[in-house]
Each structure stands twice: as C-alpha cells, then as structure tokens.
Design a protein around this motif. Structure first.
Motif, PDB file in Angstrom:
ATOM      1  N   ARG A 154      30.746  38.467  27.436  1.00  0.00           N
ATOM      2  CA  ARG A 154      30.715  39.316  26.235  1.00  0.00           C
ATOM      3  C   ARG A 154      29.409  40.109  26.167  1.00  0.00           C
ATOM      4  NH1 ARG A 154      28.501  39.866  21.597  1.00  0.00           N
ATOM      5  NH2 ARG A 154      27.184  38.011  21.845  1.00  0.00           N
ATOM      6  N   ILE A 155      28.290  39.406  26.348  1.00  0.00           N
ATOM      7  CA  ILE A 155      26.990  40.081  26.293  1.00  0.00           C
ATOM      8  C   ILE A 155      26.846  41.049  27.470  1.00  0.00           C
ATOM      9  CG2 ILE A 155      24.490  39.758  26.326  1.00  0.00           C
ATOM     10  CD1 ILE A 155      24.949  36.996  25.077  1.00  0.00           C
ATOM     11  N   GLY A 156      27.298  40.606  28.654  1.00  0.00           N
ATOM     12  CA  GLY A 156      27.233  41.467  29.825  1.00  0.00           C
ATOM     13  C   GLY A 156      28.010  42.756  29.623  1.00  0.00           C
ATOM     14  N   ALA A 157      29.196  42.648  29.043  1.00  0.00           N
ATOM     15  CA  ALA A 157      30.010  43.829  28.768  1.00  0.00           C
ATOM     16  C   ALA A 157      29.303  44.757  27.791  1.00  0.00           C
ATOM     17  CB  ALA A 157      31.373  43.415  28.224  1.00  0.00           C
ATOM     18  N   GLU A 158      28.740  44.188  26.738  1.00  0.00           N
ATOM     19  CA  GLU A 158      28.038  44.996  25.734  1.00  0.00           C
ATOM     20  C   GLU A 158      26.884  45.772  26.368  1.00  0.00           C
ATOM     21  OE1 GLU A 158      25.089  43.867  22.120  1.00  0.00           O
ATOM     22  OE2 GLU A 158      27.127  43.046  21.941  1.00  0.00           O
ATOM     23  N   ASN A 159      26.138  45.097  27.242  1.00  0.00           N
ATOM     24  CA  ASN A 159      24.994  45.744  27.868  1.00  0.00           C
ATOM     25  C   ASN A 159      25.419  46.795  28.896  1.00  0.00           C
ATOM     26  OD1 ASN A 159      23.002  44.393  26.404  1.00  0.00           O
ATOM     27  ND2 ASN A 159      22.955  42.667  27.820  1.00  0.00           N
ATOM     28  N   MET A 160      26.468  46.511  29.668  1.00  0.00           N
ATOM     29  CA  MET A 160      26.970  47.524  30.603  1.00  0.00           C
ATOM     30  C   MET A 160      27.500  48.739  29.864  1.00  0.00           C
ATOM     31  SD  MET A 160      28.943  45.345  33.570  1.00  0.00           S
ATOM     32  CE  MET A 160      28.077  44.199  34.639  1.00  0.00           C
TER      33      MET A 160
END
Length: 398
Positions: A154-160
């Motif tokens: 979830r966090i990775g997606a938000e940052n990408m």
C-alpha cells in the motif's frame, strides 16, 4: 544506439565503479568513448546510466550537470535510460539484500527516484522517451506477516504514484515522456507477472484513481490510462527466466492487462541441469559461482510451483536431488554453456524472436554486472567483454 530504427540498445553502466560523482564520471570517461567507437562509430550512442544516491546528489552541484551534458555532446553520447534500483554503492562491498534498501516504503527512495527523473529530463534527447528501472517495492523476507506485506504494498504504491504524478506534470510542462519501470526479481515483493498484475489491480490502480482525481480532477478511466502510461515494467530476462515464465506468455499477459513494458534488460541466469551421472561435477562447477557480494537466489520448478531459495550457499550445502535449478547470477549473454553448466540464453533468443514480430518495447539494456566476481576462466578485459555482448545482441536483432 538505434537498431533498425526500432530499438535503442545500450548496456547498463552499473558495471563501472560509481560510489560518488567523481568516481562515476571518471569511469564513464575511461570506458564509454572506447566502447562507442567500437560498436557505434557512425551514430550517436545511448547509455544506460546508473547513479548512486550520492552520485546523483553531487551531479546536481555547481556546474557538474552542465559539464556532463557538454561531455556527452562532445562524444556523441546521450542518456535514455537509467538504473534506479541500487541506491548505494554497488562495488567493493557486500550488497546482498541491501540492494533493496531504502525500499519504496521510505521517502528516501522517493526522493532519490524523483531526483533521477529531474536529471533524466535534462539529459534525454527531445523526441526520445526515457525510463528508470527500480526495485519491486522491497525485499519480501523483511516482512514477517501477511499484514506487514500488504501494508508495504500500500505504501509502496502510494509512493510510486507520487512519481507518476510528477511524470504527468513533467510531460505537460516539458513534453518529455518518462516512465518508472518496476523490475520484478526473486524474493522481491514482486517476483513474477502474476504478482505485478495483482499489484496494479489491488493497489496501484485503486489508489491512483483517487490520487489523480484529487490532483487533476480526472475521471476513473483517464486516471487508469495515465497510471499505466507512467508506471511500467522492466522485463529483466534473467529474472523472468528464474520465474520459469515463457517470454511470449508473459508479454501477452501484460498486453491483455494494458500493462506496458518500459525496458527490457537483456541478461542471462545460470541454468543447472542434473543427469544422475555427472552430478558431482555439476555441483563442483556451481560452487565456483559462490561469491559473497551479490544475492544469488536459486529457483526450482516442480508441478507448476516455483520455489525460491534465498541464496546460493543454502543450495550448495543441501545438494538436494533435482532435475534442474536456476541461479540468479548475471552471466555473459553470448555464452550458452559454461563447462558443465548452462545459461538461460534461450530466453534471450525467445524474447528477440517475439520482439521481431511485436514491438512491445524499444529500450534494450544489457545488464551483465557480475564481471568482477565471475570465476577466473570466464573473466576477460572489461571493455572487450562489453563490446562482445553488444555485438552479439546487435547480430541477433538484425
């Protein structure tokens, strides 16, 4: 260089030392003009630039970027793709799973990638798209529970997606199309095509639709189109061969889902075949590849399931009886066999054949970065080895 007006072909400069900008620029000056003269004498030569975080920071200081641009122009070189996967030093020290650190759950990774794109925007020639390959979110074994893994996605997606927003604004302002190329690999959070598709469907697209709507007022389908435009896949042939995926099947899955391939990294893994007669010799040869710098995951395929062993020493200690293993060791692409071992060069050939019928991607980057840690009988002078790889691939493409 441009091959048949279809493919921008280069090699990744992560093979050269690059802990800071001075070291990086010195190694580029030493190697690139010679390689360019050998393989692309009559046309400009594109490079796959790898910058550590420190080198990238220093490139932005004083007149470094202007000096670099002038040097590129003088030598008829240009940058169209970058390797933004390794953040820190990639030579002369143990890397292993630290290659993922800092991962996409951190602002350090976001800031590093954002800066690389700002630099690529100034380096890429007008009319040429640019891409940066990156970590598949993080290293899977750092997360102990399913909920921790879900939160990392979830966090990775938000940052990408924050990078995707940046790339949309950049194209609107400057006209340069740049894309972030996610690179699956064994024991990454994303290892194969199915996990990539799940990440898009369960995280990138739902979260991205909200972010693009809030930022630009886009409706759902328009937001989805832009997410898929700016977040693409880096298809590393070595990595997908370790997942036992046939290139044509993977490319067709991505096409059906509307997922773009931003870059193909041309690389080969070790293929280890056992026949119950020469197994001791095979194990002895494999042991020669056991070096301490990089992570060499080993995969085996059994009844439709791929099992990943986290590093080569584990497999060498157990010596389990199997028919075939594949090891994450980027071996020279022009060699099909190493004494009693093989490579997954056949996956490179299959990828090339598919590309000749389906131009799914025009960024091709050779990524054999293990020259300095190869067994002695495979080591050659570095420039000569790079030239040989480029010439071999040029021959297969044309």
């Amino acid at each position: 260089m441009l091959i048949s007006n279809l493919y921008y072909l280069t090699y990744c400069t992560n093979i050269h030392p690059g802990e800071n900008w001075n070291v990086t620029f010195a190694s580029l000056k030493t190697n690139l003009p010679t390689i360019k003269q050998r393989v692309s004498h009559n046309q400009d030569f594109g490079i796959g630039l790898r910058l550590s975080n420190k080198a990238s920071e220093e490139l932005g200081l004083e007149e470094n970027l202007t000096e670099f641009k002038n040097w590129l122009a003088e030598h008829k070189l240009y940058v169209f793709t970058m390797n933004g996967f390794p953040y820190g030093n990639f030579h002369g020290e143990v890397v292993k799973d630290n290659v993922h650190e800092p991962d996409w759950t951190t602002k350090d990774r976001v800031n590093y990638t954002s800066r690389l794109f700002n630099q690529l925007n100034l380096l890429v020639p007008k009319g040429v798209s640019g891409g940066i390959s990156t970590s598949p979110i993080s290293y899977k074994h750092w997360f102990k529970t399913p909920s921790e893994l879900t939160e990392a996605k979830r966090i990775g997606a938000e940052n990408m997606l924050s990078i995707a927003l940046q790339l949309f604004k950049n194209e609107e302002d400057h006209g340069n199309y740049l894309h972030l190329d996610i690179e699956p690999e064994p024991d990454g959070i994303l290892e194969n095509s199915s996990e990539v598709l799940d990440f898009f469907n369960e995280f990138l697209l739902p979260q991205g639709v909200v972010m693009f709507k809030n930022e630009f007022g886009f409706e759902k389908q328009k937001a989805i189109d832009f997410i898929k435009r700016y977040i693409t896949v880096c298809y590393d042939i070595c990595h997908f061969s370790l997942a036992y995926e046939e290139p044509s099947e993977t490319f067709q899955k991505f096409k059906k889902a509307g997922i773009l391939v931003g870059k193909i990294q041309v690389s080969a893994a070790l293929k280890i075949l056992f026949d119950n007669e020469n197994d001791d010799m095979v194990w002895d040869e494999l042991a020669k590849f056991n070096e301490p710098t990089y992570l060499h995951q080993v995969t085996e395929y059994n009844e439709g399931v791929v099992k990943t062993h986290s590093d080569l020493p584990i497999v060498l200690e157990n010596k389990k009886s199997v028919k075939e293993l594949r090891a994450h060791f980027h071996v020279p692409i022009f060699l099909e066999k190493f004494t009693s071992l093989y490579s997954t060069q056949d996956h490179i050939i299959k990828t090339i054949l598919y590309l000749k019928e389906n131009q799914i991607c025009n960024h091709l980057e050779i990524e054999t970065y293990t020259w300095e840690v190869l067994p002695k009988h495979l080591k050659k002078e570095l420039t000569e080895s790079i030239v040989r790889e480029i010439e071999w691939l040029k021959g297969k493409l044309t």
